[in-house]
Write an enzyme that holds these catalytic residues in place. Structure first.
Site, PDB file in Angstrom:
ATOM      1  N   SER A   1     -44.886  64.058  -8.456  1.00 26.47           N
ATOM      2  CA  SER A   1     -45.132  63.096  -9.537  1.00 26.47           C
ATOM      3  C   SER A   1     -46.454  63.455 -10.190  1.00 26.47           C
ATOM      4  O   SER A   1     -47.349  64.000  -9.525  1.00 26.47           O
ATOM      5  CB  SER A   1     -45.223  61.669  -8.979  1.00 26.47           C
ATOM      6  OG  SER A   1     -45.742  60.778  -9.961  1.00 26.47           O
TER       7      SER A   1
ATOM      8  N   GLY B   1     -31.545  61.311  -2.000  1.00 27.87           N
ATOM      9  CA  GLY B   1     -31.795  60.206  -2.936  1.00 27.87           C
ATOM     10  C   GLY B   1     -30.895  60.288  -4.155  1.00 27.87           C
ATOM     11  O   GLY B   1     -31.294  59.931  -5.265  1.00 27.87           O
TER      12      GLY B   1
ATOM     13  N   TYR C   1     -48.321  55.846  -2.563  1.00 31.33           N
ATOM     14  CA  TYR C   1     -47.465  56.698  -3.397  1.00 31.33           C
ATOM     15  C   TYR C   1     -48.235  57.922  -3.880  1.00 31.33           C
ATOM     16  O   TYR C   1     -47.757  59.058  -3.789  1.00 31.33           O
ATOM     17  CB  TYR C   1     -46.949  55.881  -4.582  1.00 31.33           C
ATOM     18  CG  TYR C   1     -45.943  56.616  -5.442  1.00 31.33           C
ATOM     19  CD1 TYR C   1     -44.627  56.792  -5.008  1.00 31.33           C
ATOM     20  CD2 TYR C   1     -46.300  57.139  -6.683  1.00 31.33           C
ATOM     21  CE1 TYR C   1     -43.700  57.459  -5.795  1.00 31.33           C
ATOM     22  CE2 TYR C   1     -45.375  57.811  -7.472  1.00 31.33           C
ATOM     23  CZ  TYR C   1     -44.069  57.966  -7.030  1.00 31.33           C
ATOM     24  OH  TYR C   1     -43.153  58.639  -7.804  1.00 31.33           O
TER      25      TYR C   1
ATOM     26  N   ASN D   1     -35.625  64.808  -3.308  1.00 32.93           N
ATOM     27  CA  ASN D   1     -35.839  63.795  -4.350  1.00 32.93           C
ATOM     28  C   ASN D   1     -36.011  62.385  -3.805  1.00 32.93           C
ATOM     29  O   ASN D   1     -36.630  61.539  -4.477  1.00 32.93           O
ATOM     30  CB  ASN D   1     -34.649  63.839  -5.323  1.00 32.93           C
ATOM     31  CG  ASN D   1     -34.593  62.640  -6.228  1.00 32.93           C
ATOM     32  OD1 ASN D   1     -35.308  62.558  -7.217  1.00 32.93           O
ATOM     33  ND2 ASN D   1     -33.745  61.662  -5.879  1.00 32.93           N
TER      34      ASN D   1
ATOM     35  N   ASP E   1     -30.996  58.446   6.257  1.00 35.45           N
ATOM     36  CA  ASP E   1     -32.363  58.010   5.959  1.00 35.45           C
ATOM     37  C   ASP E   1     -33.267  59.219   6.209  1.00 35.45           C
ATOM     38  O   ASP E   1     -33.400  59.664   7.356  1.00 35.45           O
ATOM     39  CB  ASP E   1     -32.728  56.851   6.899  1.00 35.45           C
ATOM     40  CG  ASP E   1     -34.145  56.328   6.687  1.00 35.45           C
ATOM     41  OD1 ASP E   1     -34.995  57.068   6.143  1.00 35.45           O
ATOM     42  OD2 ASP E   1     -34.402  55.179   7.081  1.00 35.45           O
TER      43      ASP E   1
HETATM   44  P1  NAP Z   1     -34.771  55.434  -7.650  1.00 39.53           P
HETATM   45  O1  NAP Z   1     -33.698  55.241  -8.650  1.00 39.53           O
HETATM   46  O2  NAP Z   1     -35.347  54.266  -6.950  1.00 39.53           O
HETATM   47  O3  NAP Z   1     -34.239  56.503  -6.600  1.00 39.53           O
HETATM   48  C1  NAP Z   1     -34.803  56.698  -5.331  1.00 39.53           C
HETATM   49  C2  NAP Z   1     -33.731  57.325  -4.460  1.00 39.53           C
HETATM   50  O4  NAP Z   1     -34.297  57.605  -3.177  1.00 39.53           O
HETATM   51  C3  NAP Z   1     -32.559  56.388  -4.250  1.00 39.53           C
HETATM   52  O5  NAP Z   1     -31.371  57.133  -4.406  1.00 39.53           O
HETATM   53  C4  NAP Z   1     -32.704  55.936  -2.810  1.00 39.53           C
HETATM   54  O6  NAP Z   1     -31.421  55.773  -2.242  1.00 39.53           O
HETATM   55  C5  NAP Z   1     -33.397  57.141  -2.202  1.00 39.53           C
HETATM   56  N1  NAP Z   1     -34.121  56.784  -0.984  1.00 39.53           N
HETATM   57  C6  NAP Z   1     -35.137  55.917  -0.829  1.00 39.53           C
HETATM   58  N2  NAP Z   1     -35.516  55.840   0.447  1.00 39.53           N
HETATM   59  C7  NAP Z   1     -34.701  56.706   1.124  1.00 39.53           C
HETATM   60  C8  NAP Z   1     -34.589  57.082   2.483  1.00 39.53           C
HETATM   61  N3  NAP Z   1     -35.394  56.561   3.419  1.00 39.53           N
HETATM   62  N4  NAP Z   1     -33.646  57.979   2.832  1.00 39.53           N
HETATM   63  C9  NAP Z   1     -32.817  58.511   1.899  1.00 39.53           C
HETATM   64  N5  NAP Z   1     -32.883  58.203   0.591  1.00 39.53           N
HETATM   65  C10 NAP Z   1     -33.807  57.313   0.216  1.00 39.53           C
HETATM   66  O7  NAP Z   1     -36.033  56.160  -8.309  1.00 39.53           O
HETATM   67  P2  NAP Z   1     -36.179  57.531  -9.108  1.00 39.53           P
HETATM   68  O8  NAP Z   1     -37.148  57.265 -10.186  1.00 39.53           O
HETATM   69  O9  NAP Z   1     -34.868  58.132  -9.439  1.00 39.53           O
HETATM   70  O10 NAP Z   1     -36.947  58.416  -8.026  1.00 39.53           O
HETATM   71  C11 NAP Z   1     -36.492  59.683  -7.589  1.00 39.53           C
HETATM   72  C12 NAP Z   1     -37.689  60.561  -7.239  1.00 39.53           C
HETATM   73  O11 NAP Z   1     -38.419  60.850  -8.429  1.00 39.53           O
HETATM   74  C13 NAP Z   1     -38.687  59.906  -6.282  1.00 39.53           C
HETATM   75  O12 NAP Z   1     -39.163  60.868  -5.373  1.00 39.53           O
HETATM   76  C14 NAP Z   1     -39.790  59.453  -7.202  1.00 39.53           C
HETATM   77  O13 NAP Z   1     -41.019  59.360  -6.548  1.00 39.53           O
HETATM   78  C15 NAP Z   1     -39.776  60.580  -8.223  1.00 39.53           C
HETATM   79  N6  NAP Z   1     -40.420  60.249  -9.483  1.00 39.53           N
HETATM   80  C16 NAP Z   1     -39.852  59.371 -10.343  1.00 39.53           C
HETATM   81  C17 NAP Z   1     -40.476  59.103 -11.549  1.00 39.53           C
HETATM   82  C18 NAP Z   1     -39.874  58.176 -12.572  1.00 39.53           C
HETATM   83  O14 NAP Z   1     -40.521  57.919 -13.582  1.00 39.53           O
HETATM   84  N7  NAP Z   1     -38.673  57.683 -12.391  1.00 39.53           N
HETATM   85  C19 NAP Z   1     -41.680  59.711 -11.859  1.00 39.53           C
HETATM   86  C20 NAP Z   1     -42.253  60.582 -10.947  1.00 39.53           C
HETATM   87  C21 NAP Z   1     -41.595  60.859  -9.766  1.00 39.53           C
HETATM   88  P3  NAP Z   1     -31.037  54.668  -1.135  1.00 39.53           P
HETATM   89  O15 NAP Z   1     -31.772  53.396  -1.478  1.00 39.53           O
HETATM   90  O16 NAP Z   1     -29.550  54.572  -1.288  1.00 39.53           O
HETATM   91  O17 NAP Z   1     -31.438  55.265   0.167  1.00 39.53           O
END
Ligand code: NAP
Length: 253
Positions: free
Chosen positions: A145, A18, A159, A95, A68
């Site tokens: 999270s 990710g 989620y 991630n 994926d």
């Molecule tokens: P984001 O910008 O939407 O990033 C999500 C990433 O996951 C993207 O790079 C996406 O890339 C990748 N992804 C999604 N489905 C995938 C798949 N099937 N195979 C491979 N890659 C996949 O969101 P983010 O906030 O940075 O989230 C990153 C992590 O942090 C997640 O696990 C999220 O649950 C966690 N998190 C975030 C927050 C927050 O506040 N931002 C809080 C708690 C936890 P592609 O679309 O290119 O595949």
């Protein structure tokens, strides 16, 4: 070894899933700043190129793999390309993740399954593939999270379940692998950090949630990267099976 040197990742190879946007891109760059070469994986090849440029601008090697994580064969291929391209895997950052907010009475089986497939199953397929090649001294960091341990004000059964399951996965793999294989397994539990995921929140949601965050603000990705480097590095050599909240105190409220 001087204490700050224990945080260095020189000579190590890290896989970050990710890494095409948001926190994953920040993790890839942060690990490179700490000295690691980085393998980045996600579905959007064009966006991976942007992250790869940032890693390479730091003088580190980068291998980008379109994959994926919900597909076990893709996970196997990511690790095979890491070993082919950079020789080994020392660090895995699980991630990749998707978030949805759907009322429970309306959520379809496919919607629910997709979130579990990416957030939980994908983390396990990646850990399995890495666990087969990792040497003693390696480290896995699963991105959970705070919503695995508390609730937000949105309907997020899929989620929240997936992130609660990450805690169980982390503990079990730590118990299986720390002693037998020398692989530490930990999790980070981020609070709220600006990303493409948080941009999908309804207007005003993040501001309203800040009443539950003693720090009174969302986090800066750099604050999460610092915690990741700790868990990934030898600075955390006696830390395994934990979930480290980086949440401005949200879990205290
Ligand atoms: P984001 O910008 O939407 O990033 C999500 C990433 O996951 C993207 O790079 C996406 O890339 C990748 N992804 C999604 N489905 C995938 C798949 N099937 N195979 C491979 N890659 C996949 O969101 P983010 O906030 O940075 O989230 C990153 C992590 O942090 C997640 O696990 C999220 O649950 C966690 N998190 C975030 C927050 C927050 O506040 N931002 C809080 C708690 C936890 P592609 O679309 O290119 O595949």
């Amino acid at each position: 070894m001087p204490v700050l040197d224990r945080f260095r990742l020189d000579g190590k190879v890290a896989v970050v899933t990710g890494a095409s946007s948001g926190l994953g891109a920040a993790f890839a760059v942060g690990l490179a700043e700490a000295g690691a070469d980085v393998v980045i994986a996600a579905r959007r090849a064009d966006r991976l190129k942007g992250t790869a440029s940032q890693v390479e601008a730091l003088g580190r090697r980068c291998v980008a793999v379109t994959a994926d994580v919900s597909l076990p064969d893709d996970c196997t291929r990511v690790v095979a390309e890491a070993v082919d391209g950079l020789g080994k895997v020392d660090i895995l950052v699980n991630n990749a993740g998707v978030g949805t907010a759907v009322p429970a009475t309306r959520e379809t089986p496919d919607e629910f399954r997709r979130v579990i497939d990416v957030n939980l199953n994908g983390s396990y397929w990646m850990a399995q593939a890495c666990g087969r090649v990792m040497k003693p001294g390696s480290s896995i960091v699963n991105i959970g999270s705070v919503l695995g341990q508390t609730t937000g004000a949105l309907p997020q059964a899929a989620y929240a379940s997936s992130k609660a399951a990450i805690i169980g996965l982390t503990r079990d793999l730590a118990a299986q692998w720390t002693g037998r294989k020398g692989i530490r397994v930990n999790a980070l539990a981020p609070g709220f950090f600006p990303s493409e995921m948080t941009e999908q929140y309804p207007d005003g949601y993040l501001d309203a949630m800040m009443i539950r965050v003693p720090a009174g603000r969302a986090g800066d990705p750099e604050e999460l990267v610092a915690a990741l480097v700790f868990l990934a590095s030898d600075a955390a050599s006696y830390v395994t099976g934990i979930v480290l909240p980086v949440d401005g105190g949200m879990l205290t409220t």
